[in-house]
Design a protein around this motif. Sequence first.
Motif: not given
Ligand SMILES: [Zn+2]
Length: 424
Positions: A74-76, A107-110, A141-144, A169-171
């Motif tokens: 998961s990303h933080t 929802q994204d994604m904690k 840094d997933e979002e960048i 991983d995330e859906g």
């Molecule tokens: Zn995400």
Amino acid sequence: QPQEDSILSRFQHYLQINTAQPAPLYQEATDFLISQANSIGLHSQSVEFVKGKPVVLLKWTGSHPNLPSILLNSHTDVVPVEQHKWDHPPFDAHLDSLGNIYARGSQDMKCVGMQYLEAIRRLKSSGFQPLRSIYLSFVPDEEIGGHDGAEKFAHSDFFKELNVGIVLDEGLASPTDNYRAFYAERSPWWLVIKAAGAPGHGAKLYDNSAMENLLKSIESVRRFRASQFDLVKAGFKAEGEVVSVNMVFLKAGTPSPTGFVMNLQPSEAEAGFDIRVPPTSDPESLERRIAEEWAPASRNMSFHLGQFKQKGPVYDKHGRPIITKTDSSNPWWNLLEEAVRKANGKLGKPEIFPASTDARYFRDLGLPAIGFSPMANTPVLLHNHNEFLNQDEYLKGIDIYESIIRDYASYVDQTTDEAPKDEL
Ligand SMILES: [Zn+2]
Ligand SMILES: [Zn+2]
């Protein structure tokens, strides 16, 4: 009830740590995650492939640690907010009277990161013993783009040592009763097109101005966008199966102290587009379309593609990007379906994720990676104002993961000699 309260307050605590880009509080998130790991009794470490950008790795050692392991990723970080457009402050994790928890990252994604932890907490206290080792990675840094997070992690020697066999991983949330699961994703192409042209008086009608040249391209992009969107509207294609193109910025004009000069046609103009390309579509024909129709040199246009043909995706022998199999050649898919069913959930048919996730970095290594966030009967609100998740859905998701992790950690592939029977 008191137990549920503490489950929810742990989730709220994580949501209250402001990890919004571009200045995420990674150290606070790391401290919190490690304290959670300690309270559960998981081995923990924090690895900085890039200074100030920790990857938190937790481990529950299996009884057969030589078997390929399970990685729960998961990303933080979370995307930024427009604070004043929210009904409840985005980092308060306010619980309203309907049981909805409002927060950026709910929802994204904690949600997913905490659900993994809660499921493991429960399995551990029930006395369950995993056969395979289970790793949890919390990446920055997933979002960048994930370059200083999952990408470096996946390409490290450190990662090789984990001997990962399957990644979750995330859906996305699902507005229906069915949970959604993703076996592939579209590739991001970030396109900037520039037009040059003859400057002139604002009152003059003439050909080949930069604005006219750019507008012709925009019209062409819009026709293509409509053709793709029509396929979705007609039900012929799913969202992840068409090319999406959205204009995300426009830049032109001659600045003046009060705004822009009005009686001058500028000599340059540019526009930016977020394009997402499904793994099934031919990248060369899109590249040709960009070069010939959207930014033709003959119309004084040029273009630049970012996030394009980066290290991955790795292509298979047919020249297509690697996707995770959903047939019997991938036992993990079936196991997921079964485990969800056992926990009273239903999985919809496999989908292509319409945006991007860190799963691509693991797929690029040839590993199976499944995108899954257990949120049914929930509007899709990631990157939106008033992102929320209902507490009951959150709690149900923990049951779902408990079932998945139990089945994944117990799975032995009988068709190979990965674990001799007498050893079990
Ligand atoms: Zn995400
Ligand atoms: Zn996101």
